[in-house]
Write a protein that holds these residues in place. Structure first.
Motif, PDB file in Angstrom:
ATOM      1  N   ASP A   1      15.130 -73.289   0.206  1.00 37.88           N
ATOM      2  CA  ASP A   1      15.154 -74.513  -0.603  1.00 37.88           C
ATOM      3  C   ASP A   1      16.560 -74.789  -1.134  1.00 37.88           C
TER       4      ASP A   1
ATOM      5  N   ASN B   1      17.705 -76.519  -3.458  1.00 33.62           N
ATOM      6  CA  ASN B   1      17.879 -76.512  -4.920  1.00 33.62           C
ATOM      7  C   ASN B   1      18.096 -75.115  -5.477  1.00 33.62           C
ATOM      8  N   SER B   2      17.706 -74.091  -4.710  1.00 36.01           N
ATOM      9  CA  SER B   2      17.870 -72.718  -5.191  1.00 36.01           C
ATOM     10  C   SER B   2      19.120 -72.043  -4.637  1.00 36.01           C
TER      11      SER B   2
END
Length: 307
Positions: free
Chosen positions: A280, A282-283
């Protein structure tokens, strides 16, 4: 109900070692302590993990079933330890990239160079594996980014990944410029009568070549020379013997230098998507997202490959 992870760890090492005695030596824990913990676990959950056969200790059917997820659990624990070590050993960060031979030999070197110019203090580790193993390494948290041809991927558990198409690579039949078929258009039946030079069994291009023969209902060619490396395969064709079926990304430099020539086989077009996968976005750490942007900008992206 919480699982006794210490007992699971002892079970795992006894299963690996094949005996309590050997596990005791490896772990520096007394044999009675190991046996007691395993018996306690068996009693608590009303299961039998090991049985004796003569002098040997072997897994029961349930023990064999339990071993695989236990192995994954402690492999993941090992990977967490590596992450922590990397955090302390590389305070500015570490980027772990894995890819197939095409990615690591043709695409990644330029991107890694551009990345290091922006992030000189970030450690970069690049490993070459086949496409399936590249994805597996990413799924197992052994890599931050995986770049590969997606034609051979069989792992269904990719929904958590972010994948983008970087490039569409066309595979071509190539020969030496002096070959009778150089720069000519021929049928697949004619082509398959020629001696072929290919990579080892299991390679994507070799598998695709035989699939093309099956689809077109023609006999598969004889593989007269076989190499474990793509560069060696191409060099043998350049030297003047036989035919090969290779990535245009690899072959293009040889074609431009007129060391190889393309054969236009009627009705045969095979392309392979080169994809970049990560977890992901966003991570991800900022420098990992920047590497992905470098790869995207360097090659035109026609469409996203979503999971």
């Amino acid at each position: 109900m919480s699982i006794n992870l210490h007992a699971m760890m002892l079970f795992y090492h006894v299963a690996l070692a094949g005996s309590v005695t050997e596990a005791s030596k490896r772990l520096n824990i007394s044999q009675p302590a190991i046996s007691a913990q395993i018996r306690s676990f068996e009693k608590q959950y009303n299961v039998i993990l090991f049985e004796k056969k003569g002098r040997n200790l072997v897994l029961t059917a349930f023990g064999q079933k339990l071993f695989k997820p236990t192995e994954k659990l402690f492999n993941l624990a090992d990977q967490i330890e590596v992450m922590i070590e990397d955090y302390h050993n590389h305070p500015r960060g570490k980027l772990r990239i894995t890819g197939n031979y095409l990615a690591t030999s043709v695409l990644i070197p330029k991107w890694a160079s551009l990345f290091k110019q922006k992030y000189p203090e970030v450690e970069v580790e690049i490993s070459t594996v086949n496409s399936q193993h590249a994805l597996d390494r990413l799924m197992n948290y052994e890599a931050d980014i995986a770049i590969f041809g997606n034609g051979e991927i069989t792992n269904p558990n990719t929904q958590s990944l972010h994948c983008i198409e970087l490039y569409r690579d066309e595979f071509k039949f190539v020969v030496a410029p002096s070959h009778k078929f150089a720069n000519k258009q021929i049928s697949i039946e004619e082509m398959m009568k020629e001696p072929f030079i290919m990579r080892e069994e299991g390679s994507i291009t070799r598998k695709r070549l035989f699939e093309l023969c099956k689809i077109n209902d023609v006999s598969a060619p004889k593989i007269e020379l076989q190499f474990n490396g793509l560069n060696e395969t191409i060099q043998a064709v350049v030297a003047g013997y036989g035919v090969s079926f290779v990535s245009s990304l690899i072959a293009s430099q040889y074609i431009q230098r007129r060391e190889l020539a393309v054969v236009d086989v009627i009705g045969v077009r095979f392309t392979n998507k080169i994809v970049l996968c990560s977890r992901d976005k966003n991570s991800l750490e900022g420098f990992i997202r920047d590497f992905i942007l470098i790869a995207q900008k360097d090659k035109p992206v026609e469409e996203n490959v979503s999971h």
